[in-house]
Design an enzyme around this catalytic site. Structure first.
Site, PDB file in Angstrom:
ATOM      1  CD  GLU A 128      41.665  38.029  46.815  1.00  0.00           C
ATOM      2  OE1 GLU A 128      41.962  36.921  47.072  1.00  0.00           O
ATOM      3  OE2 GLU A 128      41.049  38.428  45.743  1.00  0.00           O
TER       4      GLU A 128
ATOM      5  CG  HIS B 138      43.578  33.641  52.099  1.00  0.00           C
ATOM      6  ND1 HIS B 138      42.935  34.939  51.643  1.00  0.00           N
ATOM      7  CD2 HIS B 138      43.936  33.043  51.060  1.00  0.00           C
ATOM      8  CE1 HIS B 138      42.898  34.790  50.455  1.00  0.00           C
ATOM      9  NE2 HIS B 138      43.473  33.831  49.905  1.00  0.00           N
TER      10      HIS B 138
ATOM     11  CG  ASP C 218      34.573  48.907  30.185  1.00  0.00           C
ATOM     12  OD1 ASP C 218      34.035  48.560  31.273  1.00  0.00           O
ATOM     13  OD2 ASP C 218      34.053  49.140  29.015  1.00  0.00           O
TER      14      ASP C 218
END
Length: 515
Positions: free
Chosen positions: A211, A508, A417
């Site tokens: 990302e 972004h 995990d």
């Protein structure tokens, strides 16, 4: 000599291993208890018919095949944990359907073991099978064979998947059918100043993500925390659960059973803790609904995540319970009732803790916030009030912004995990204005499931990332939990400031891949 509950004994048998072969009828047993030796062989019967020792062979793999008479003649055979033994009986093929198998052996240290199981001969389906090597499924030859199989089956090459820099044997216990690796980019944010009880100092934080803007955003939040004297982190609780359920004829039966469990905590704890040198059973929370008795076993699991550990421990404890409870008949039993909410977010974990319950907090001076984030404390304070209403309307398990981003990126980098993000992403944000008009902010993560030992933490790149944090191995899990929580708070500050100052979309556009 240890007395093993009957339900545990049946787990030695590998279900669905029964088959007709050219050499006879074959099935397997696997040591799921602890290291042992076979010292005598008392026989095997199928459907009530005892099979002569002369017609039996025991295949331990790697060419090590013995007869029962060899074991009986004073030549014990090592039977280590996770070892699978294939037993072949030279008898006519069995009919399709279910069959009863009785097995009797003498072992050290468990003494005589005898149990009966049901298995079935089923029709074989002729379908493509991924290649495997029973003796060593992590050697280079079988890996290349699997790679070719995948390439031939899909028509696509494994140019990048097939490239790795470590011994594949290191992944044994982490993955089956090892064929290659998935490469995820890692960036570092920080350093982050952590003022914890276990994590003290400055840490570079590895973040594995695809990302854009994520690492930059956390870097910005860490700078803000550092300018404010660092982030204070505190682990306040620690528990890992398994939650079996026992079904009765009526509610009174379930109630009486719960009372009995409370009176027998000492032997139940002994049975559970005998399965591990690490797992410690703190308590059992009983919950009754209708005719169901739910028991939420709460353990300390050291530096491991502990889900498998507590599963084994609870299985042993429940096996003892089933053998010893003398009240109303238990109609059904399930090792997991979905009440531990493994790999699922839940209100019970927010209230009762699953993994580590850790809080990260900081006071951000007014001038530091304005100069570095172009936002005033009052703006963030008001924004969080509005966001709380949105959280209530949405019914979310986190009134913050994006704690899952930090947790997931750190989990991937350090061999956690990753599915535990579902529980670990729950968060409780609190914000206030101080008398000096500074901003106090804290987040409590009520179910952060992390490990520094066992599981994927020993893999090559994952271990490196933990070592960079000083968090590899035993005695480091609370330090690691504090670092994760501090990183989460940095991200909450950064994104909240970006939204409040309207920088979010422009960031972004500049760093991410929106187009």
């Amino acid at each position: 000599m240890a007395l093993i509950p009957s339900m545990l004994l049946k787990r030695l048998y590998t279900y669905a291993s029964l088959q007709n072969t050219e050499g006879g009828v074959q099935f397997s047993i696997k040591n799921r208890l602890s290291d042992a030796r076979l010292t005598a062989f008392h026989g095997i019967s199928i459907d009530g018919k005892e099979i002569s020792n002369d017609d039996l062979t025991l295949d331990f793999g790697e060419g090590h095949v013995v007869s029962p008479d060899q074991v009986n003649s004073g030549e014990p055979v090592e039977f280590p944990l996770r070892k699978e033994v294939f037993i072949t009986a030279r008898i006519p093929p069995l009919d399709m359907g279910r069959h009863e198998i009785q097995i009797g052996v003498q072992t050290s240290p468990f003494g005589r073991i005898q149990f009966t199981v049901d298995d079935a001969i089923s029709e074989k389906v002729d379908a493509p099978r991924i290649p495997r090597d029973r003796d060593d499924d992590y050697n280079e030859e079988i890996i290349r064979t699997r790679q070719k199989f995948v390439q031939d089956y899909t028509g696509h090459s494994l140019e990048h998947i097939s490239q790795y820099s470590f011994d594949p044997h290191e992944t044994q216990g982490n993955i089956e059918n090892f064929t290659g690796v998935a490469q995820v980019p890692i960036g570092f944010a920080g350093p982050l100043t952590v003022c914890g009880e276990h994590a003290k100092g400055d840490f570079l934080i590895p973040l594995a993500t695809t990302e854009g803007t994520l690492v930059a955003s956390y870097n910005r939040g860490m700078k803000l925390l550092n300018l404010s004297g660092g982030v204070k982190c505190t682990v306040v609780a620690d528990a890992m659960q398994r939650a079996p359920v026992f079904v009765f004829e009526d509610a009174r039966g379930a109630r009486d059973f719960i009372d009995w469990v409370g009176r027998n905590m000492i032997p139940i704890r002994e049975e559970a803790e005998a399965t591990s040198s690490v797992a410690k059973l703190d308590n059992i929370d009983p919950y009754q609904s209708n005719k169901f008795a739910f028991l939420r076993f709460n353990y300390q699991t050291g530096d491991a995540g502990g889900q498998n550990m507590v599963g084994r421990a609870t299985f042993a404890a429940c096996s003892w319970i089933l053998d010893h409870y003398d009240g109303q008949e238990i109609k059904r039993f399930y090792l997991e009732s979905n009440f531990a909410t493994d790999k699922k977010a839940s209100q019970v974990n927010i209230m009762r803790t699953r993994g580590k319950r850790v809080t990260a907090e900081a006071v951000i001076p007014r001038d530091v916030l304005i100069q570095n984030m172009r936002v005033q404390p009052e703006q963030l304070f008001y924004h969080y009030g509005v966001a709380n209403i949105g959280s209530i309307l949405a019914g979310v398990n986190n009134n913050g912004l994006h704690s899952a981003n930090a947790i997931t990126a750190i989990f991937i980098a350090t061999g956690q995990d990753v599915a535990n993000v579902s529980e670990s992403s729950a968060g409780l944000i609190y914000v206030e204005l101080t008398d000096e008009k500074d901003l106090y902010i804290s987040i409590t993560i009520p179910s952060l499931i992390v490990a520094t030992y066992g599981g994927g933490t020993a893999l090559a790149t994952q271990r490196e990332c933990l070592e960079l944090l000083g968090c590899s191995g035993r005695g480091k899990v609370r330090k690691f939990a504090e670092i994760v929580a501090g990183t989460v708070l940095a991200g909450e500050l950064s994104l909240a400031a970006a939204i409040s100052s309207l920088d979010w979309v422009s960031s972004h556009e500049e760093y991410g891949r929106n187009r």
